[in-house]
Design a protein around this motif. Structure first.
Motif, mmCIF file in Angstrom:
data_model
loop_
_atom_site.group_PDB
_atom_site.id
_atom_site.type_symbol
_atom_site.label_atom_id
_atom_site.label_comp_id
_atom_site.label_asym_id
_atom_site.label_seq_id
_atom_site.Cartn_x
_atom_site.Cartn_y
_atom_site.Cartn_z
ATOM 1 N N SER A 4 0.836 -1.193 0.000
ATOM 2 C CA SER A 4 0.000 0.000 0.000
ATOM 3 C C SER A 4 0.872 1.244 0.000
ATOM 4 O O SER A 4 2.018 1.222 0.443
ATOM 5 C CB SER A 4 -0.929 0.015 1.218
ATOM 6 N N VAL A 61 11.203 -0.696 9.980
ATOM 7 C CA VAL A 61 10.912 0.633 9.441
ATOM 8 C C VAL A 61 12.193 1.374 9.106
ATOM 9 O O VAL A 61 13.211 1.238 9.782
ATOM 10 C CB VAL A 61 10.054 1.476 10.415
ATOM 11 N N CYS A 76 9.008 3.641 4.953
ATOM 12 C CA CYS A 76 8.623 2.277 4.574
ATOM 13 C C CYS A 76 8.468 1.404 5.811
ATOM 14 O O CYS A 76 9.282 1.452 6.731
ATOM 15 C CB CYS A 76 9.688 1.679 3.649
ATOM 16 N N LEU A 77 7.395 0.633 5.818
ATOM 17 C CA LEU A 77 7.169 -0.402 6.826
ATOM 18 C C LEU A 77 7.122 -1.741 6.103
ATOM 19 O O LEU A 77 6.261 -1.962 5.250
ATOM 20 C CB LEU A 77 5.849 -0.158 7.566
ATOM 21 N N THR A 90 4.092 -4.615 2.626
ATOM 22 C CA THR A 90 4.953 -3.436 2.542
ATOM 23 C C THR A 90 4.079 -2.208 2.368
ATOM 24 O O THR A 90 3.195 -2.184 1.501
ATOM 25 C CB THR A 90 5.934 -3.524 1.354
ATOM 26 N N SER A 91 4.325 -1.207 3.191
ATOM 27 C CA SER A 91 3.615 0.074 3.086
ATOM 28 C C SER A 91 4.630 1.178 2.858
ATOM 29 O O SER A 91 5.717 1.175 3.455
ATOM 30 C CB SER A 91 2.834 0.389 4.366
ATOM 31 N N TYR A 92 4.258 2.137 2.017
ATOM 32 C CA TYR A 92 5.106 3.294 1.744
ATOM 33 C C TYR A 92 4.336 4.575 2.058
ATOM 34 O O TYR A 92 3.112 4.627 1.887
ATOM 35 C CB TYR A 92 5.510 3.339 0.263
ATOM 36 N N LEU A 93 5.071 5.584 2.466
ATOM 37 C CA LEU A 93 4.477 6.894 2.708
ATOM 38 C C LEU A 93 5.406 7.971 2.181
ATOM 39 O O LEU A 93 6.518 8.156 2.693
ATOM 40 C CB LEU A 93 4.216 7.101 4.206
ATOM 41 N N LYS A 116 2.095 6.851 11.164
ATOM 42 C CA LYS A 116 0.993 6.757 10.205
ATOM 43 C C LYS A 116 0.982 5.395 9.516
ATOM 44 O O LYS A 116 -0.092 4.811 9.286
ATOM 45 C CB LYS A 116 1.098 7.880 9.175
ATOM 46 N N LEU A 117 2.159 4.868 9.178
ATOM 47 C CA LEU A 117 2.218 3.559 8.535
ATOM 48 C C LEU A 117 1.726 2.457 9.469
ATOM 49 O O LEU A 117 0.981 1.559 9.051
ATOM 50 C CB LEU A 117 3.646 3.269 8.080
ATOM 51 N N GLN A 120 -2.047 2.708 9.746
ATOM 52 C CA GLN A 120 -2.725 2.213 8.551
ATOM 53 C C GLN A 120 -2.849 0.690 8.577
ATOM 54 O O GLN A 120 -3.914 0.135 8.266
ATOM 55 C CB GLN A 120 -1.951 2.626 7.292
ATOM 56 N N SER A 253 12.349 0.560 -0.219
ATOM 57 C CA SER A 253 12.079 1.997 -0.340
ATOM 58 C C SER A 253 13.029 2.644 -1.345
ATOM 59 O O SER A 253 12.630 3.533 -2.099
ATOM 60 C CB SER A 253 12.178 2.682 1.024
#
Length: 260
Positions: A4, A61, A76-77, A90-93, A116-117, A120, A253
């Motif tokens: 995401s 992270v 990145c998480l 994997t989540s990116y912000l 925030k990650l 989410q 990332s």
């Protein structure tokens, strides 16, 4: 694997290249207050710290930065299954930064996008919420014993462990030269450690994570995890020098940024 991407909205705040002494004093006061909330024992873990039985998901992270751009970053998480160490989420912000790197104050630049990650994942994929998070940075090994791993752990109320690639020299701890010499003498094989102590305070430990890589990582408690458990988890996550959750957050990332 789930993936995401979040996008931050822009705050009307300019980049502050040199925060004032008053601002730094406020940050120090906030760190001192947060430090009183840090728990340095295994607390509220839903896995067995002695055997790691019940441990399913470990987070890592990190932030990466576009070349020659100090005002934008990608947080990145990475969430890995354990013990397979396969990436399951994997989540990116994409985020704007308003501060440079300032030793001792990293959390005030980087902790918000990491929070925030985590939120989410908690909201959208609670079944994948990591049971412990490895943070690219320090925890207790910090001038006020409240590095970014402590900061993140307390605010997110999640077990965290700080894993730093370089030794942060703080008053009362050995010098960089002394630490390098200790590493050379005492860290002969995978799993060897020596404690980073000053008087009666143990700030963390240098840990050799593989036989192939003589340079250690510096492990310190973040929140709700003992040092023994922190070292056990970090070592269990290492295929290379850097534990796999942080390594994947860093690599993925960077790859994302290259394709922007």
């Amino acid at each position: 694997m789930r993936r995401s991407i979040l996008h931050t909205f822009s705050f009307m705040v300019s980049f502050d290249h040199d925060p004032s002494k008053d601002q730094r004093n406020l940050w120090e006061a906030e760190q001192n207050a947060l430090q009183t909330r840090v728990t340095l024992k295994d607390e509220g873990l839903d896995f067995d710290p002695a055997t790691l039985e019940g441990l399913r998901y470990i987070g890592g992270v990190d932030l990466s930065f576009p070349e020659n751009d100090h005002e934008h970053a990608l947080a990145c998480l990475s969430i890995l299954s354990w013990p397979s160490l396969e990436v399951v989420h994997t989540s990116y912000l994409e985020t704007e930064l308003h501060l440079p790197y300032i030793a001792g104050f990293l959390a005030f630049r980087e902790v918000d996008p990491l929070l925030k990650l985590l939120k989410q994942v908690q909201d959208e994929h609670p079944e994948l919420m990591p049971q412990v998070v490895l943070v690219d940075g320090n925890g207790l090994l910090h001038p006020r014993m409240c590095g970014i791993a402590c900061h993140l752990g307390v605010l997110a109320n999640i077990p965290t462990i700080g894993v730093a690639k370089n030794f942060l020299v703080i008053p009362g701890t050995p010098s960089m030269k002394q630490v390098k010499e200790k590493c050379r003498q005492e860290l002969q094989k995978r799993g060897d450690t020596f404690l980073l102590k000053s008087n009666d305070v143990t700030y963390g430990a240098a840990l050799r994570t593989t036989d192939a890589a003589p340079s250690p990582v510096f492990v310190s408690q973040g929140h709700r995890v003992s040092l023994d458990t922190s070292l056990k988890i970090v070592l269990a996550c290492c295929r290379f020098r850097i534990p796999e959750p942080i390594r994947r957050a860093d690599l993925d990332s960077r790859a994302y940024i290259r394709h922007l």
